[in-house]
Design an enzyme around this catalytic site. Sequence first.
Site, PDB file in Angstrom:
ATOM      1  N   HIS A  84     -45.988  -6.751   6.752  1.00 34.18           N
ATOM      2  CA  HIS A  84     -46.823  -5.555   6.635  1.00 34.18           C
ATOM      3  C   HIS A  84     -46.846  -4.823   7.969  1.00 34.18           C
ATOM      4  O   HIS A  84     -46.969  -5.462   9.012  1.00 34.18           O
ATOM      5  CB  HIS A  84     -48.251  -5.956   6.252  1.00 34.18           C
ATOM      6  CG  HIS A  84     -49.216  -4.797   6.227  1.00 34.18           C
ATOM      7  ND1 HIS A  84     -49.272  -3.905   5.191  1.00 34.18           N
ATOM      8  CD2 HIS A  84     -50.145  -4.391   7.143  1.00 34.18           C
ATOM      9  CE1 HIS A  84     -50.206  -2.999   5.443  1.00 34.18           C
ATOM     10  NE2 HIS A  84     -50.743  -3.271   6.635  1.00 34.18           N
ATOM     11  N   ALA A 142     -17.398  15.352 -12.443  1.00 31.98           N
ATOM     12  CA  ALA A 142     -17.773  13.972 -12.108  1.00 31.98           C
ATOM     13  C   ALA A 142     -18.049  13.205 -13.396  1.00 31.98           C
ATOM     14  O   ALA A 142     -19.142  12.697 -13.625  1.00 31.98           O
ATOM     15  CB  ALA A 142     -18.998  13.969 -11.199  1.00 31.98           C
ATOM     16  N   VAL A 143     -17.024  13.159 -14.247  1.00 30.32           N
ATOM     17  CA  VAL A 143     -17.179  12.548 -15.566  1.00 30.32           C
ATOM     18  C   VAL A 143     -16.549  11.157 -15.616  1.00 30.32           C
ATOM     19  O   VAL A 143     -16.096  10.703 -16.660  1.00 30.32           O
ATOM     20  CB  VAL A 143     -16.571  13.444 -16.654  1.00 30.32           C
ATOM     21  CG1 VAL A 143     -17.403  14.706 -16.832  1.00 30.32           C
ATOM     22  CG2 VAL A 143     -15.116  13.802 -16.330  1.00 30.32           C
ATOM     23  N   ASP A 193     -11.719  -2.054  -9.695  1.00 24.89           N
ATOM     24  CA  ASP A 193     -11.831  -1.001 -10.709  1.00 24.89           C
ATOM     25  C   ASP A 193     -10.777  -1.118 -11.797  1.00 24.89           C
ATOM     26  O   ASP A 193     -11.033  -0.818 -12.960  1.00 24.89           O
ATOM     27  CB  ASP A 193     -11.721   0.382 -10.052  1.00 24.89           C
ATOM     28  CG  ASP A 193     -12.952   0.742  -9.240  1.00 24.89           C
ATOM     29  OD1 ASP A 193     -13.904  -0.070  -9.204  1.00 24.89           O
ATOM     30  OD2 ASP A 193     -12.964   1.839  -8.646  1.00 24.89           O
ATOM     31  N   GLU A 206       0.852  -1.199   0.000  1.00 18.68           N
ATOM     32  CA  GLU A 206       0.000   0.000   0.000  1.00 18.68           C
ATOM     33  C   GLU A 206       0.881   1.239   0.000  1.00 18.68           C
ATOM     34  O   GLU A 206       1.843   1.332   0.761  1.00 18.68           O
ATOM     35  CB  GLU A 206      -0.916   0.006   1.224  1.00 18.68           C
ATOM     36  CG  GLU A 206      -1.788   1.236   1.349  1.00 18.68           C
ATOM     37  CD  GLU A 206      -2.612   1.507   0.088  1.00 18.68           C
ATOM     38  OE1 GLU A 206      -2.428   2.588  -0.504  1.00 18.68           O
ATOM     39  OE2 GLU A 206      -3.410   0.641  -0.306  1.00 18.68           O
ATOM     40  N   GLY A 219     -21.702  15.967 -15.009  1.00 15.52           N
ATOM     41  CA  GLY A 219     -21.861  14.519 -14.959  1.00 15.52           C
ATOM     42  C   GLY A 219     -22.894  14.115 -13.940  1.00 15.52           C
ATOM     43  O   GLY A 219     -22.883  14.614 -12.807  1.00 15.52           O
ATOM     44  N   GLY A 269      -8.307   1.936   0.946  1.00 15.13           N
ATOM     45  CA  GLY A 269      -8.546   2.477  -0.384  1.00 15.13           C
ATOM     46  C   GLY A 269      -9.479   3.670  -0.439  1.00 15.13           C
ATOM     47  O   GLY A 269      -9.870   4.253   0.570  1.00 15.13           O
ATOM     48  N   CYS A 298     -12.634   3.782  -1.379  1.00 15.67           N
ATOM     49  CA  CYS A 298     -13.997   3.536  -0.894  1.00 15.67           C
ATOM     50  C   CYS A 298     -14.190   3.991   0.550  1.00 15.67           C
ATOM     51  O   CYS A 298     -15.108   4.733   0.860  1.00 15.67           O
ATOM     52  CB  CYS A 298     -14.343   2.058  -1.026  1.00 15.67           C
ATOM     53  SG  CYS A 298     -15.979   1.638  -0.381  1.00 15.67           S
TER      54      CYS A 298
END
Length: 481
Positions: free
Chosen positions: A460, A284-285, A326, A34, A195, A40, A42
């Site tokens: 319910h 944010a593309v 990713d 690392e 985006g 990471g 996330c």
Amino acid sequence: MAQSYDVIVIGSGPGGYIAAIRASQLGLKVAVVEREHLAGICSNWGCIPTKALLRSADVMHTATHAKDYGLTLEGTIKPDVKAIVDRSRGIAHRMNNGVGFLFKKNKVDIIWGEAKLTKPGEVVVSKTAKKPVEPVGPIPKNTLGEGTYTAKHIIIATGARPRALPGIEPDGKLIWTYFEAMKPEEMPKSLLVMGSGAIGIEFASFYRTMGVEVTVVEIMSQVMPVEDAEISALAKKQFERQGMKILLEAKVAKVEKGANSVTATIELKDGKTQAITADRMISAVGVQANIEGIGLETLGVKTDRGFIVIDGYGKTNVPGLYAIGDVAGPPLLAHKAEHEAVICVEKIAGLPNVHPMDKLKIPGCTYCNPQVASVGLTEAKAKAEGRDIRVGRFPFVANGKAIALGEDQGMVKTIFDKKTGELIGAHMVGAEVTELIQGFVVAMNLETTEEELMHTIFPHPTISETMKESVLDAYGRALNA
């Protein structure tokens, strides 16, 4: 002598740390390299801290609508930006420390530094030159450092980073990525979001709830382009009711920076242009994989459109080398990375009956207000494949629990193969649908038909009843609408 392992994992994000832990559970000697911070993007800058911000927005929304619930709150309700950011960053620290604890518990070695593949089975680690936007958590004690390490199996889990468009590169001050958007020093009065994928629309939702004037520019014909068009349209209607401005089939052509604002020239679908000035802008593309500088070219690792090419078990074209998360391509989701990690490691360990991932059964969630969640084929994709389908819909406005919560704007949509009764898609918009979608994911993994779903008893009153009613509606049997 180089220190030797069974498995070395490069990167400690959701894919990397899960791969390391599972490998250790299976009796393999494991190390993780690392360069920046454990857990990471996330946990440090993505999934988790953004949900902390959005939780603050949820509370803000409820508080400002207290009168709707018969409550009177005295005084002005306004966001304390520092407190909101501090809470989010504190949660990131907690997640970071949690991964360090898990590594210690599972006897996973941590090698701190920059990894580079020099030849098959070898990783050279040098001192990291990476400067984090913000250090999250201290470097764990007893970590290894620079040197040469070998392993029978090497897993690349280096993740991705924000993509920048030429001429509209983020500068950290006026044009933000999610890093800066997550820790504003003060709330801007106006914000332009380029985006409308998950990242863009979540930040648009957060800032709008906090009272910021928000404009979203999306090049595609719908917000959240990967979602079912009908669900997207319902979400857009709710965003606009909240005061968000949304421009579809529009493009940010250029940006001019002022002293404390940006002016964007927007190309509209009719060919006209529009100038929009905002205090800040979020780019944010999308994201791009971190494949540079790790020695892929040296080993001849095959890539395609910026991602490492793998088979269904994470194997690259180089024996003993794997990629997950990713860096190995879409969908770019933490839970996809985690599951991919388990598949990869269990295949390495030789476990029987390891199945490759079915990407059609990976749920997607967007935590805006209202939330959006989905799994499987959209109606358009099902039709494009030539499938003969049944489609069911059920609105939240006909659900007692949603009405009682004051959250009656939403819908569940289900798609079935008409010949077999197989559930091939489920799409939701509304309160807490990110928690509900897993019911359909489980159903799809069990190859459940419409008949089994119809005979399942849903409690319910719950919002989950909309799921069953949507199934019933697909077969003309809805009971409450």
